[in-house]
Design a protein around this motif. Structure first.
Motif, PDB file in Angstrom:
ATOM      1  N   LEU A   1      37.953  -4.224  32.055  1.00 56.24           N
ATOM      2  CA  LEU A   1      37.475  -2.863  31.869  1.00 56.24           C
ATOM      3  C   LEU A   1      36.814  -2.328  33.132  1.00 56.24           C
ATOM      4  CD1 LEU A   1      35.997  -3.145  28.274  1.00 56.24           C
ATOM      5  CD2 LEU A   1      38.245  -2.324  28.976  1.00 56.24           C
ATOM      6  N   ASN A   2      37.068  -1.062  33.402  1.00 59.89           N
ATOM      7  CA  ASN A   2      36.474  -0.391  34.545  1.00 59.89           C
ATOM      8  C   ASN A   2      35.056   0.055  34.212  1.00 59.89           C
ATOM      9  OD1 ASN A   2      36.489   0.595  37.156  1.00 59.89           O
ATOM     10  ND2 ASN A   2      37.360   2.555  36.587  1.00 59.89           N
ATOM     11  N   LYS A   3      34.218   0.142  35.204  1.00 61.73           N
ATOM     12  CA  LYS A   3      32.887   0.664  34.973  1.00 61.73           C
ATOM     13  C   LYS A   3      32.740   1.980  35.698  1.00 61.73           C
ATOM     14  CE  LYS A   3      30.068  -0.948  38.665  1.00 61.73           C
ATOM     15  NZ  LYS A   3      28.955  -1.558  39.205  1.00 61.73           N
ATOM     16  N   PRO A   4      31.942   2.873  35.231  1.00 58.91           N
ATOM     17  CA  PRO A   4      31.137   2.773  34.023  1.00 58.91           C
ATOM     18  C   PRO A   4      32.004   2.921  32.780  1.00 58.91           C
ATOM     19  CG  PRO A   4      30.886   4.942  34.967  1.00 58.91           C
ATOM     20  CD  PRO A   4      31.740   4.152  35.920  1.00 58.91           C
ATOM     21  N   LEU A   5      31.572   2.269  31.715  1.00 57.22           N
ATOM     22  CA  LEU A   5      32.288   2.367  30.450  1.00 57.22           C
ATOM     23  C   LEU A   5      32.092   3.768  29.879  1.00 57.22           C
ATOM     24  CD1 LEU A   5      31.282  -1.049  28.868  1.00 57.22           C
ATOM     25  CD2 LEU A   5      33.428  -0.480  30.007  1.00 57.22           C
ATOM     26  N   ARG A   6      33.165   4.405  29.487  1.00 54.77           N
ATOM     27  CA  ARG A   6      33.113   5.755  28.910  1.00 54.77           C
ATOM     28  C   ARG A   6      33.327   5.626  27.404  1.00 54.77           C
ATOM     29  NH1 ARG A   6      30.979   8.310  33.157  1.00 54.77           N
ATOM     30  NH2 ARG A   6      32.262   8.182  34.984  1.00 54.77           N
ATOM     31  N   PHE A   7      32.227   5.429  26.675  1.00 56.07           N
ATOM     32  CA  PHE A   7      32.315   5.200  25.236  1.00 56.07           C
ATOM     33  C   PHE A   7      32.802   6.420  24.466  1.00 56.07           C
ATOM     34  CE2 PHE A   7      29.296   1.843  26.492  1.00 56.07           C
ATOM     35  CZ  PHE A   7      30.006   0.754  26.008  1.00 56.07           C
TER      36      PHE A   7
ATOM     37  N   LEU B   1      39.387   2.288  26.259  1.00 60.04           N
ATOM     38  CA  LEU B   1      38.543   2.259  27.449  1.00 60.04           C
ATOM     39  C   LEU B   1      39.441   2.073  28.672  1.00 60.04           C
ATOM     40  CD1 LEU B   1      35.601   0.015  26.216  1.00 60.04           C
ATOM     41  CD2 LEU B   1      35.533   2.463  26.651  1.00 60.04           C
ATOM     42  N   GLN B   2      39.046   2.632  29.802  1.00 60.65           N
ATOM     43  CA  GLN B   2      39.847   2.553  31.017  1.00 60.65           C
ATOM     44  C   GLN B   2      39.859   1.122  31.542  1.00 60.65           C
ATOM     45  OE1 GLN B   2      38.389   4.996  34.207  1.00 60.65           O
ATOM     46  NE2 GLN B   2      40.223   4.758  35.425  1.00 60.65           N
ATOM     47  N   SER B   3      41.043   0.624  31.825  1.00 59.28           N
ATOM     48  CA  SER B   3      41.156  -0.742  32.340  1.00 59.28           C
ATOM     49  C   SER B   3      41.321  -0.718  33.857  1.00 59.28           C
ATOM     50  CB  SER B   3      42.346  -1.450  31.690  1.00 59.28           C
ATOM     51  OG  SER B   3      43.551  -0.793  32.022  1.00 59.28           O
ATOM     52  N   THR B   4      41.170  -1.893  34.453  1.00 58.77           N
ATOM     53  CA  THR B   4      41.287  -2.030  35.905  1.00 58.77           C
ATOM     54  C   THR B   4      41.945  -3.368  36.216  1.00 58.77           C
ATOM     55  OG1 THR B   4      40.066  -1.819  37.974  1.00 58.77           O
ATOM     56  CG2 THR B   4      38.997  -3.074  36.225  1.00 58.77           C
ATOM     57  N   ASP B   5      42.187  -3.638  37.482  1.00 63.40           N
ATOM     58  CA  ASP B   5      42.826  -4.899  37.862  1.00 63.40           C
ATOM     59  C   ASP B   5      41.775  -5.998  38.077  1.00 63.40           C
ATOM     60  OD1 ASP B   5      41.677  -4.311  40.305  1.00 63.40           O
ATOM     61  OD2 ASP B   5      43.553  -4.025  41.368  1.00 63.40           O
ATOM     62  N   LEU B   6      42.242  -7.210  38.285  1.00 60.30           N
ATOM     63  CA  LEU B   6      41.362  -8.366  38.427  1.00 60.30           C
ATOM     64  C   LEU B   6      40.418  -8.227  39.614  1.00 60.30           C
ATOM     65  CD1 LEU B   6      40.482 -11.245  37.663  1.00 60.30           C
ATOM     66  CD2 LEU B   6      42.406 -12.088  39.021  1.00 60.30           C
TER      67      LEU B   6
ATOM     68  N   ILE C   1      36.297  -8.160  39.415  1.00 58.04           N
ATOM     69  CA  ILE C   1      35.429  -9.107  40.109  1.00 58.04           C
ATOM     70  C   ILE C   1      34.403  -8.342  40.947  1.00 58.04           C
ATOM     71  CG2 ILE C   1      35.336 -10.914  41.891  1.00 58.04           C
ATOM     72  CD1 ILE C   1      38.122 -11.824  40.854  1.00 58.04           C
ATOM     73  N   SER C   2      34.842  -7.303  41.642  1.00 61.85           N
ATOM     74  CA  SER C   2      33.927  -6.489  42.448  1.00 61.85           C
ATOM     75  C   SER C   2      32.849  -5.850  41.583  1.00 61.85           C
ATOM     76  CB  SER C   2      34.698  -5.393  43.198  1.00 61.85           C
ATOM     77  OG  SER C   2      35.583  -5.961  44.131  1.00 61.85           O
ATOM     78  N   ASN C   3      33.242  -5.333  40.411  1.00 62.03           N
ATOM     79  CA  ASN C   3      32.269  -4.745  39.487  1.00 62.03           C
ATOM     80  C   ASN C   3      31.231  -5.774  39.053  1.00 62.03           C
ATOM     81  OD1 ASN C   3      33.503  -2.236  39.539  1.00 62.03           O
ATOM     82  ND2 ASN C   3      34.662  -2.577  37.671  1.00 62.03           N
ATOM     83  N   HIS C   4      31.696  -6.996  38.798  1.00 67.10           N
ATOM     84  CA  HIS C   4      30.786  -8.046  38.354  1.00 67.10           C
ATOM     85  C   HIS C   4      29.845  -8.467  39.483  1.00 67.10           C
ATOM     86  CE1 HIS C   4      29.930 -12.126  36.387  1.00 67.10           C
ATOM     87  NE2 HIS C   4      29.329 -11.204  35.689  1.00 67.10           N
ATOM     88  N   LEU C   5      30.348  -8.537  40.712  1.00 65.71           N
ATOM     89  CA  LEU C   5      29.492  -8.880  41.852  1.00 65.71           C
ATOM     90  C   LEU C   5      28.425  -7.811  42.062  1.00 65.71           C
ATOM     91  CD1 LEU C   5      31.994 -10.341  44.482  1.00 65.71           C
ATOM     92  CD2 LEU C   5      30.532 -11.566  42.869  1.00 65.71           C
ATOM     93  N   GLU C   6      28.790  -6.534  41.901  1.00 64.86           N
ATOM     94  CA  GLU C   6      27.800  -5.463  42.000  1.00 64.86           C
ATOM     95  C   GLU C   6      26.724  -5.624  40.929  1.00 64.86           C
ATOM     96  OE1 GLU C   6      29.967  -1.797  41.754  1.00 64.86           O
ATOM     97  OE2 GLU C   6      30.524  -1.853  43.873  1.00 64.86           O
ATOM     98  N   LEU C   7      27.137  -5.997  39.728  1.00 65.36           N
ATOM     99  CA  LEU C   7      26.190  -6.206  38.643  1.00 65.36           C
ATOM    100  C   LEU C   7      25.223  -7.346  38.978  1.00 65.36           C
ATOM    101  CD1 LEU C   7      25.376  -5.273  35.793  1.00 65.36           C
ATOM    102  CD2 LEU C   7      26.952  -6.991  34.897  1.00 65.36           C
ATOM    103  N   ILE C   8      25.743  -8.417  39.542  1.00 64.36           N
ATOM    104  CA  ILE C   8      24.890  -9.537  39.953  1.00 64.36           C
ATOM    105  C   ILE C   8      23.886  -9.074  41.008  1.00 64.36           C
ATOM    106  CG2 ILE C   8      24.860 -11.747  41.202  1.00 64.36           C
ATOM    107  CD1 ILE C   8      27.552 -12.387  39.790  1.00 64.36           C
ATOM    108  N   ILE C   9      24.353  -8.319  42.003  1.00 60.03           N
ATOM    109  CA  ILE C   9      23.484  -7.868  43.090  1.00 60.03           C
ATOM    110  C   ILE C   9      22.392  -6.941  42.576  1.00 60.03           C
ATOM    111  CG2 ILE C   9      23.403  -6.473  45.204  1.00 60.03           C
ATOM    112  CD1 ILE C   9      26.256  -7.586  45.814  1.00 60.03           C
ATOM    113  N   PHE C  10      22.731  -6.040  41.660  1.00 65.33           N
ATOM    114  CA  PHE C  10      21.771  -5.027  41.212  1.00 65.33           C
ATOM    115  C   PHE C  10      20.947  -5.441  39.993  1.00 65.33           C
ATOM    116  CE2 PHE C  10      24.666  -2.259  43.635  1.00 65.33           C
ATOM    117  CZ  PHE C  10      23.734  -1.748  44.516  1.00 65.33           C
TER     118      PHE C  10
END
Length: 144
Positions: A6-12, A21-26, A30-39
């Motif tokens: 799923l792409n972020k931000p989630l559009r509920f 929900l809008q999907s994205t590639d692998l 991974i980039s979205n998840h790394l940003e989440l870890i950093i922030f």
């Protein structure tokens, strides 16, 4: 592992209109998840207290030695990435601090901020492809 990311931000609101929900590639996932870890600050995630990184604790710390600060943050980030982003391996993290000068001629103000460049290099487990992530943050107050 699911093939739908799923792409972020989630559009509920799309769920309520009957759309998916809008999907994205692998790679983007991974980039979205790394940003989440950093922030994410340590302790902020209720069920995984060690999720996040040390940038929030280091942000307002007086930087006596940039190289020590960079290494401390790099180790914290590497530990979190290897613990919580399991879709990549052979991960290398690079952190570099530079000073950026912003000049505001109308207000006659010159502002100097510390900029942190973060680079992550690794391999994707499923495909063996090279993966590269790069972002930059400005310290005190933390912004992108």
């Amino acid at each position: 592992m699911s093939g739908i990311f799923l792409n972020k931000p989630l559009r509920f609101n799309s769920i309520f209109t009957g759309a998916d929900l809008q999907s994205t590639d692998l790679g983007k996932s991974i980039s979205n998840h790394l940003e989440l870890i950093i922030f994410t600050r340590f302790g902020e995630h209720r069920h995984q207290r060690n999720f996040g990184c040390e940038i929030w604790d280091l942000d307002f710390e007086l930087i006596v030695s940039e190289s020590i600060w960079e290494e401390k943050f790099r180790k914290s980030l590497l530990k979190s990435i290897t613990s919580y982003e399991l879709r990549i391996y052979n991960t290398e993290v690079e952190v570099r601090i530079t000073e950026v000068e912003n000049v505001y001629p109308l207000r006659k103000i010159t502002e100097i901020k510390k900029k942190v460049d973060i680079s992550v290099r690794s391999l994707i487990k499923n495909t063996g492809e090279k993966y590269f992530f790069n972002t930059a943050l400005f310290l005190s107050p933390l912004s992108t």
